[in-house]
Design a protein around this motif. Structure first.
Motif, PDB file in Angstrom:
ATOM      1  N   GLN A 338       3.156   9.925   2.985  1.00  0.00           N
ATOM      2  CA  GLN A 338       2.962   8.903   4.019  1.00  0.00           C
ATOM      3  C   GLN A 338       4.277   8.242   4.419  1.00  0.00           C
ATOM      4  OE1 GLN A 338      -0.304   6.129   3.659  1.00  0.00           O
ATOM      5  NE2 GLN A 338      -1.448   7.529   2.334  1.00  0.00           N
ATOM      6  N   LEU A 339       5.197   8.115   3.465  1.00  0.00           N
ATOM      7  CA  LEU A 339       6.472   7.452   3.762  1.00  0.00           C
ATOM      8  C   LEU A 339       7.339   8.261   4.722  1.00  0.00           C
ATOM      9  CD1 LEU A 339       7.495   6.020   0.262  1.00  0.00           C
ATOM     10  CD2 LEU A 339       6.629   4.755   2.232  1.00  0.00           C
ATOM     11  N   LEU A 340       7.053   9.545   4.861  1.00  0.00           N
ATOM     12  CA  LEU A 340       7.848  10.380   5.758  1.00  0.00           C
ATOM     13  C   LEU A 340       7.702   9.977   7.220  1.00  0.00           C
ATOM     14  CD1 LEU A 340       7.186  13.915   4.185  1.00  0.00           C
ATOM     15  CD2 LEU A 340       9.251  12.502   3.964  1.00  0.00           C
ATOM     16  N   LEU A 345       9.957  -1.531   7.753  1.00  0.00           N
ATOM     17  CA  LEU A 345       9.835  -1.991   6.378  1.00  0.00           C
ATOM     18  C   LEU A 345       8.422  -2.474   6.072  1.00  0.00           C
ATOM     19  CD1 LEU A 345      11.081  -2.686   3.640  1.00  0.00           C
ATOM     20  CD2 LEU A 345      11.751  -4.909   4.597  1.00  0.00           C
ATOM     21  N   HIS A 346       7.814  -3.182   7.024  1.00  0.00           N
ATOM     22  CA  HIS A 346       6.466  -3.692   6.807  1.00  0.00           C
ATOM     23  C   HIS A 346       5.487  -2.566   6.534  1.00  0.00           C
ATOM     24  CE1 HIS A 346       2.418  -4.857   8.429  1.00  0.00           C
ATOM     25  NE2 HIS A 346       2.616  -5.822   7.554  1.00  0.00           N
ATOM     26  N   ASP A 347       5.636  -1.428   7.239  1.00  0.00           N
ATOM     27  CA  ASP A 347       4.748  -0.286   7.020  1.00  0.00           C
ATOM     28  C   ASP A 347       4.957   0.313   5.626  1.00  0.00           C
ATOM     29  OD1 ASP A 347       3.715  -0.513   9.595  1.00  0.00           O
ATOM     30  OD2 ASP A 347       5.328   0.707  10.439  1.00  0.00           O
ATOM     31  N   ILE A 348       6.208   0.350   5.180  1.00  0.00           N
ATOM     32  CA  ILE A 348       6.505   0.866   3.839  1.00  0.00           C
ATOM     33  C   ILE A 348       5.797   0.020   2.781  1.00  0.00           C
ATOM     34  CG2 ILE A 348       8.340   1.186   2.124  1.00  0.00           C
ATOM     35  CD1 ILE A 348      10.226   1.796   4.443  1.00  0.00           C
ATOM     36  N   ILE A 349       5.887  -1.299   2.938  1.00  0.00           N
ATOM     37  CA  ILE A 349       5.283  -2.194   1.946  1.00  0.00           C
ATOM     38  C   ILE A 349       3.765  -2.099   1.977  1.00  0.00           C
ATOM     39  CG2 ILE A 349       5.142  -4.572   1.158  1.00  0.00           C
ATOM     40  CD1 ILE A 349       7.873  -3.147   0.855  1.00  0.00           C
ATOM     41  N   GLN A 477       7.284   1.491 -11.338  1.00  0.00           N
ATOM     42  CA  GLN A 477       8.665   1.917 -11.121  1.00  0.00           C
ATOM     43  C   GLN A 477       8.732   3.298 -10.468  1.00  0.00           C
ATOM     44  OE1 GLN A 477      10.013   1.294 -15.235  1.00  0.00           O
ATOM     45  NE2 GLN A 477      11.530  -0.168 -14.495  1.00  0.00           N
ATOM     46  N   SER A 478       7.832   4.197 -10.865  1.00  0.00           N
ATOM     47  CA  SER A 478       7.831   5.536 -10.264  1.00  0.00           C
ATOM     48  C   SER A 478       7.430   5.482  -8.796  1.00  0.00           C
ATOM     49  CB  SER A 478       6.880   6.465 -11.038  1.00  0.00           C
ATOM     50  OG  SER A 478       5.535   6.065 -10.899  1.00  0.00           O
ATOM     51  N   LEU A 479       6.525   4.561  -8.429  1.00  0.00           N
ATOM     52  CA  LEU A 479       6.132   4.409  -7.028  1.00  0.00           C
ATOM     53  C   LEU A 479       7.265   3.815  -6.190  1.00  0.00           C
ATOM     54  CD1 LEU A 479       2.464   3.022  -7.204  1.00  0.00           C
ATOM     55  CD2 LEU A 479       3.221   5.379  -6.921  1.00  0.00           C
ATOM     56  N   LEU A 480       8.089   2.983  -6.817  1.00  0.00           N
ATOM     57  CA  LEU A 480       9.139   2.286  -6.062  1.00  0.00           C
ATOM     58  C   LEU A 480      10.327   3.185  -5.721  1.00  0.00           C
ATOM     59  CD1 LEU A 480       9.276  -1.244  -7.759  1.00  0.00           C
ATOM     60  CD2 LEU A 480       8.056  -0.514  -5.713  1.00  0.00           C
ATOM     61  N   ALA A 486      13.035   4.974   1.267  1.00  0.00           N
ATOM     62  CA  ALA A 486      12.525   4.759   2.625  1.00  0.00           C
ATOM     63  C   ALA A 486      13.001   3.427   3.190  1.00  0.00           C
ATOM     64  CB  ALA A 486      11.000   4.819   2.623  1.00  0.00           C
ATOM     65  N   ALA A 487      13.046   2.376   2.350  1.00  0.00           N
ATOM     66  CA  ALA A 487      13.482   1.056   2.813  1.00  0.00           C
ATOM     67  C   ALA A 487      14.949   1.083   3.240  1.00  0.00           C
ATOM     68  CB  ALA A 487      13.272   0.025   1.696  1.00  0.00           C
ATOM     69  N   ILE A 488      15.777   1.810   2.497  1.00  0.00           N
ATOM     70  CA  ILE A 488      17.195   1.931   2.870  1.00  0.00           C
ATOM     71  C   ILE A 488      17.330   2.709   4.182  1.00  0.00           C
ATOM     72  CG2 ILE A 488      19.386   2.969   2.160  1.00  0.00           C
ATOM     73  CD1 ILE A 488      18.574   2.379  -0.732  1.00  0.00           C
ATOM     74  N   ARG A 489      16.462   3.712   4.345  1.00  0.00           N
ATOM     75  CA  ARG A 489      16.523   4.546   5.562  1.00  0.00           C
ATOM     76  C   ARG A 489      16.198   3.761   6.825  1.00  0.00           C
ATOM     77  NH1 ARG A 489      12.280   7.101   7.759  1.00  0.00           N
ATOM     78  NH2 ARG A 489      11.073   6.954   5.841  1.00  0.00           N
TER      79      ARG A 489
END
Length: 491
Positions: A338-340, A345-349, A477-480, A486-489
């Protein structure tokens, strides 16, 4: 006994299913089957030269199918130990050797034509052993065979068929809950003729996972207060690997006294619950009903009981760990996919909050972005368990609120109870969440970081009465990891 074979302990209580179906597609009657024989289509190979056809590819228990009700059986087969197939003439000695592996719950019995004749379970083997031992007093038990030793100990320990069958049933138990433990302890107490009994299961982190008692009323138990913490005499028992018999508790130098409101107890018979050397609990009985001392038979019975319960606890924990790992992998794959497609940022969270809810559960999920220019946390997002997973709330009204903090201090995860005092940053986080007065919940804070630099912080507040464990920290931690990338991207 030596003439017993797989055919003599066969269970036909199973359901044949195709590898493409799943548990949720079965009707209620089919779902009640304790075992599912999964058949798949295979093509001509050296092993199957006759060409394509349906062959057995594995056995799945009802519990394994229920754990992933929407997963095709062909995928479930990949997540469990490979199914072992034997012939109907396979000896009981060979079956005992197979079931010496705690992971092996069942074995497929296939006839000479390749047809599934039935399933042999650990319980079926034990039942046959117990019945044979009752009829064959001259059987010799190989000293090196622990399975045989255990059954022999059971035979020597249990003077009545009720206690005998009770121990056998425990060995084949899959579910560890308070009701099971209470029934088990009550039966042990009755079999020994003890007035009081207690059983403690200890979690991997050393905390009491479950505590049950026998012989006390609810009012008497409430007067004692919290469960025994394993100090003094009980602590000494935990350090041993054998049964401890104390004739007079008050005279034992390890005894530190009973808490206020505790009933007077004089004698004690206790054993640690150990599986592969690991302490998973303790069981102890106090005072025989007839006033006599505990006997060698009593010691043998509590020793076997402790061995059985410890191995059931370990086996169940291993199962849960395996299921948890497979679930975590599924959630992580879905999250990464889904992150692709997200660009904000709001969508990522939101995606993270949704997948965290399915994996860990929470009362409140919150995200704080780290502002390196102002050296503080900016409160951006909150979602509660009652909130639609696809929405959440962007806290625009407090987006400019900065919680001053030391970046380095937030790079390590924190797991604490609300009742425990936190530092200034955590106190302000709790105030922002409006949850500072909640005492029966757990507080989990895990950073999003990249290259040693803080990106943000995720905070979870557990449901009331539920405590996060260290493995929950590792899960989050594994999910983050993909979320941080993605957040950096999208920055």
């Amino acid at each position: 006994m030596k003439n017993l074979t797989a055919a003599a302990v066969l269970s036909e209580d199973f359901l044949e299913v195709t590898d493409s179906t799943c548990w949720n597609r079965l009707d209620a009657k089919a779902q009640a089957s304790p075992h599912f024989a999964v058949f798949g289509q295979v093509h001509a190979t050296e092993a199957f030269p006759a060409g394509s056809g349906h062959v057995l590819i594995g056995l799945i228990s009802k519990e394994e199918a229920q754990a992933k009700p929407d997963t095709a059986f062909r995928e479930l087969v990949k997540c469990v130990p490979p199914t072992i197939s034997v012939g109907p003439a396979t000896t009981l000695d060979s079956l005992i050797s197979i079931f010496g592996d705690p992971a092996q719950r069942h074995v497929a019995v296939v006839d000479v034509n390749g047809h599934l004749a039935g399933v042999v379970t650990r319980g079926g083997v034990l039942q046959a052993l117990l019945s044979a031992l009752n009829q064959d007093s001259e059987t010799t038990v190989p000293a090196e065979d622990l399975s045989w030793q255990l059954v022999t100990n059971l035979a020597n320990a249990c003077e009545t068929s009720t206690a005998f069958q009770f121990m056998f049933r425990l060995l084949d138990e899959d579910t560890i809950d308070r009701s099971f433990l209470e029934k088990a302890l009550n039966q042990l107490t009755r079999s020994v003729g003890a007035r009081y009994g207690a059983l403690t299961v200890i979690a991997n982190n050393g905390e009491i996972e479950e505590f049950v008692y026998a012989g006390l009323t609810a009012e008497q138990a409430s007067c004692i207060g919290h469960p025994p913490t394993g100090r003094g005499l009980l602590g000494a028992i935990d350090q041993t690997a054998r049964v401890t018999h104390v004739s007079d508790i008050s005279l034992d130098p390890r005894h530190t006294g009973f808490p206020d409101g505790h009933l007077h107890m004089q004698s004690m018979l206790a054993a640690p619950l150990r599986a592969s050397g690991e302490l998973v609990g303790r069981v102890y009985l106090c005072d025989k009903e007839n006033g006599e001392p505990f006997t060698e038979k009593d010691e043998a019975l509590i020793r076997c009981f402790a061995h059985v319960i410890a191995n059931v606890v370990r086996r169940r924990r291993d199962d849960l760990a395996r299921i948890r790992l497979e679930t975590e992998k599924d959630v992580l794959r879905s999250l990464t996919h889904q992150l692709l497609t997200v660009t904000f940022l709001h969508d990522i969270i939101q995606v993270l909050a949704h997948h965290t809810a399915s994996l860990l559960g929470y009362h409140t999920f919150a995200y704080f972005e780290y502002d390196s220019y102002r050296s503080g946390l900016r409160f951006l997002f909150r979602q509660q368990s009652t909130t639609n997973p696809s929405t959440g709330r962007v806290l625009a009204e407090v987006a400019d609120t900065i919680i001053p903090c030391n970046e380095t201090s937030l790079l390590e995860p924190l797991l604490a109870c609300f009742a425990e005092p936190g530092d200034e940053v955590d106190s302000k986080i709790r105030q922002h969440l409006g949850l500072s007065a909640m005492e029966r919940q757990c507080y989990l804070r895990v950073p999003l970081s990249h290259g040693g630099e803080l990106v943000g912080v995720v905070v979870l507040i557990s449901q009331s009465g539920h405590r996060y464990q260290p493995h929950h920290v590792a899960m989050l931690q594994s999910l983050l990891v993909p979320c941080t990338i993605a957040a950096i991207r999208v920055r």
